[in-house]
Enzyme design. Structure first.
Site: not given
Ligand code: UT7
Length: 347
Positions: A129, A274, A304
């Site tokens: 990135c 980014h 992204n």
């Molecule tokens: O450019 C590279 C750098 N990358 C970044 O900067 C990304 C940084 N991180 C993020 O943007 C966020 O962490 C995400 C958008 C990837 C995820 O958001 P979050 O609020 O941190 O969600 P999470 O990973 O804690 O997941 C919450 C829930 C989980 O379920 P449980 O454990 O609460 O039951 C996941 O399993 O959402 C679930 N989940 C999904 N649900 C529906 C994970 N992916 C998905 C999905 N659709 N695609």
């Protein structure tokens, strides 16, 4: 005077000590993939994706046999034309990508070949990135040193062939899209113009938080069926951990870049961050006191696109009249590695 034996151009070493971006271009494939399309392949929803990331759709390559260099080609031509140049005027290529056409050689040589530039040096940058800002720093140093006059930076990614479009990979798969952005870095002609600061950082402590672990030269053999079955050939991310680092490091490095450039945040005309997550960029904007209307976002359309996000965002914003010659631009990125950086320039 210094002469470049490869291209027969000459210029004075004592001439401008600043470089700037003199043109930008972008390209995205025509295939639009909506959140609803992804919901047919994995357990996800438009609501979840929009709420967590701001992404509504992304682009994927239309068919087999399209690589990062192919996406970069039209973006490069657009940037060269925007700069008022022709391909033959390009003295060096820097290609930033985490999804090169091949493991080796790099995509830069492929792009140079497609542009008809035999003998022109091509360097690939593998900084994810932050790849565009690392590339900008190299281009800036080359131009200021008088080594090359016009440097083409390409940021291009084909993610769609490398993500796991299934429940196991859904956290990563919904975020990424294919696309390309290019910029031409050349000598600044106006004393106020130019790159005023670029700050780069890395901390390998975060390497396993966002990586594709296999195939790996550490393993004998490099690739096994077990690795594939376990999904270690796909990107894996500790999303919350990366998010925490991003919202701390991006404002920190952006502020440091403004301090180094001796520019106040109120004098920034456009912030091109980014595009990893709309929520990250809103939080960064709030921490820096940059109003939302000065922040470029296109993540809703493209997701992204990693090394492409900043040049793609700049190219679109320039064409939409959100910036022009003389505009003060702030850029910042954070991503895998970890790597991060910030830059200030006057167009
Ligand atoms: O450019 C590279 C750098 N990358 C970044 O900067 C990304 C940084 N991180 C993020 O943007 C966020 O962490 C995400 C958008 C990837 C995820 O958001 P979050 O609020 O941190 O969600 P999470 O990973 O804690 O997941 C919450 C829930 C989980 O379920 P449980 O454990 O609460 O039951 C996941 O399993 O959402 C679930 N989940 C999904 N649900 C529906 C994970 N992916 C998905 C999905 N659709 N695609």
């Amino acid at each position: 005077m210094r002469s470049d034996p490869g291209h027969g151009k000459t210029w004075r070493m004592s001439e401008p000590v600043r470089s700037t971006i003199i043109g930008a271009g972008h390209y995205v494939p025509s295939k639009v993939v909506t959140n609803d399309d992804l919901a047919k392949l994995m357990t996800t929803s438009d609501e979840w994706i929009v709420q967590r990331s701001g992404i509504k759709e992304r682009r994927y390559i239309e068919h087999d046999d399209i690589g990062a260099s192919d996406l970069a080609l039209p973006a490069a031509k657009m940037a060269i034309e925007h700069a008022g140049l022709e391909p033959k005027d390009i003295d060096a290529i820097i290609f930033a990508t985490l999804s090169p056409d091949y493991n080796f050689p790099g995509s830069g040589v492929l792009l140079g070949h497609m542009l008809g530039l035999p003998g022109v040096p091509a360097l690939d940058v593998r900084n994810q990135c932050s790849g565009f800002l690392y590339s900008l720093s190299v281009a800036d140093a080359w131009v200021r040193a008088g080594m090359y006059k016009n440097v083409l930076i390409a940021g291009a990614e084909v993610h769609s062939t490398g993500i796991e479009l299934a429940d196991r990979g859904r956290d990563v798969a919904v975020l990424f899209g294919d696309g390309a952005g290019c910029a031409i870095v050349s000598r600044a002609t106006d004393p106020n113009q130019g790159i005023k600061s670029i700050l780069l950082h890395a901390d390998g402590v975060g390497a396993p938080d966002l990586w594709v672990e296999c195939p790996s030269s550490r393993r004998i053999p490099r690739l096994t069926k077990e690795m594939m079955d376990e999904g270690r050939t796909f990107p894996r991310m500790q999303g919350k951990q990366v998010f925490r680092w991003a919202v701390e490091k991006m404002p920190e490095v952006a502020q440091a870049a403004m301090d180094a450039a001796k520019i106040h945040v109120d004098d920034i005309d456009l912030f091109v961050p980014h595009q990893a997550n709309m929520r990250i960029n809103q939080m960064v904007g709030m921490k820096l006191n940059i109003p939302q209307e000065k922040i470029v976002h296109n993540i809703e359309k493209y997701g992204n696109t990693t090394a492409a996000t900043i040049p793609l965002g700049l190219s679109e914003a320039w064409r939409e009249g959100k910036c022009k010659r003389g505009s003060n631009i702030l850029m910042a990125a954070f991503g895998a590695g970890y790597t991060w950086g910030g830059a200030v320039l006057t167009l």
